[in-house]
Design a protein around this motif. Structure first.
Motif, PDB file in Angstrom:
ATOM      1  N   ALA A   1       4.132-113.352  -6.219  1.00 46.10           N
ATOM      2  CA  ALA A   1       3.947-114.395  -7.227  1.00 46.10           C
ATOM      3  C   ALA A   1       4.145-115.769  -6.587  1.00 46.10           C
ATOM      4  N   VAL A   2       5.272-115.945  -5.874  1.00 46.81           N
ATOM      5  CA  VAL A   2       5.576-117.201  -5.197  1.00 46.81           C
ATOM      6  C   VAL A   2       6.315-116.942  -3.884  1.00 46.81           C
ATOM      7  N   ASN A   3       7.383-116.182  -3.954  1.00 44.78           N
ATOM      8  CA  ASN A   3       8.289-116.051  -2.814  1.00 44.78           C
ATOM      9  C   ASN A   3       7.848-115.086  -1.722  1.00 44.78           C
TER      10      ASN A   3
ATOM     11  N   ALA B   1       1.910-120.693  -7.473  1.00 47.65           N
ATOM     12  CA  ALA B   1       2.152-119.380  -8.063  1.00 47.65           C
ATOM     13  C   ALA B   1       0.826-118.632  -8.221  1.00 47.65           C
TER      14      ALA B   1
ATOM     15  N   VAL C   1      -0.076-115.636 -10.283  1.00 48.78           N
ATOM     16  CA  VAL C   1       0.424-114.694 -11.280  1.00 48.78           C
ATOM     17  C   VAL C   1      -0.594-114.422 -12.364  1.00 48.78           C
TER      18      VAL C   1
ATOM     19  N   GLY D   1       3.197-112.972 -16.064  1.00 46.42           N
ATOM     20  CA  GLY D   1       4.029-113.637 -15.068  1.00 46.42           C
ATOM     21  C   GLY D   1       4.285-112.785 -13.838  1.00 46.42           C
TER      22      GLY D   1
ATOM     23  N   GLY E   1       3.179-111.169 -10.208  1.00 46.35           N
ATOM     24  CA  GLY E   1       2.359-111.558  -9.072  1.00 46.35           C
ATOM     25  C   GLY E   1       1.092-110.742  -8.941  1.00 46.35           C
TER      26      GLY E   1
ATOM     27  N   GLU F   1       6.237-108.803  -7.714  1.00 48.15           N
ATOM     28  CA  GLU F   1       7.149-109.932  -7.892  1.00 48.15           C
ATOM     29  C   GLU F   1       6.956-110.537  -9.278  1.00 48.15           C
TER      30      GLU F   1
ATOM     31  N   TYR G   1       7.474-113.843 -11.604  1.00 48.47           N
ATOM     32  CA  TYR G   1       7.654-115.298 -11.537  1.00 48.47           C
ATOM     33  C   TYR G   1       8.347-115.769 -12.798  1.00 48.47           C
ATOM     34  N   HIS G   2       9.330-116.609 -12.614  1.00 47.94           N
ATOM     35  CA  HIS G   2       9.906-117.336 -13.736  1.00 47.94           C
ATOM     36  C   HIS G   2      10.352-118.688 -13.206  1.00 47.94           C
TER      37      HIS G   2
END
Length: 142
Positions: free
Chosen positions: A85-87, A94, A96, A101, A103, A138, A140-141
């Motif tokens: 998603a991001v990390n 992002a 997603v 939300g 990934g 993953e 995302y928030h």
């Protein structure tokens, strides 16, 4: 026949002694299950060992997700799907599903390993068959 019964008894006994919750029995049965959101704490791509911990939502500040329960281990399949998603591998933007939300960008297991180095953690859903992770998605928030 006795060997199989002994193995089952040992498995049940080891779960009882480790404080495993009854829900964990579904994962041990070989069924495919998806966990609630977990925190991935550590992953070693060479051995396939993944450490994760359950979570709980906290209303303040901003419905944060915090660790809850014991750290658990599982093995990740060599061909497991990893969605960032991001990390994990997405960088600053992002990637997603707008409704969930979760990934959607395909990542590698090595990227997952790098994302949780040095104490970093990743929120994710794990799809498991037995005690083997087949998918890491993953969450995302903001």
């Amino acid at each position: 026949m006795f060997a199989a019964a002994g193995a089952v008894a040992a498995l049940l006994l080891s779960g009882a002694c480790s404080g495993a919750k009854p829900k964990a029995a579904a994962a041990d049965s070989g069924k495919v299950v998806t966990t609630p959101v977990v925190l991935i704490k550590k992953y070693d791509a060479a051995s396939g060992a993944l450490e994760y911990q359950g979570t709980k939502k906290v209303q303040e500040p901003d419905e944060a997700i915090e660790p809850s329960g014991p750290v658990q281990t599982a093995t990740v399949a060599k061909d497991a799907t990893v969605l960032g998603a991001v990390n994990i591998c997405s960088g600053e933007d992002a990637t997603v599903d707008d409704k969930t939300g979760v990934g959607v960008k395909p990542c590698t297991l090595r990227q997952l390993e790098a994302a949780v180095k040095d104490g970093a953690q990743v929120d994710a859903y794990l799809t498991m068959k037995g005690r083997t992770v087949t998918k890491v998605a993953e969450v995302y928030h903001p």
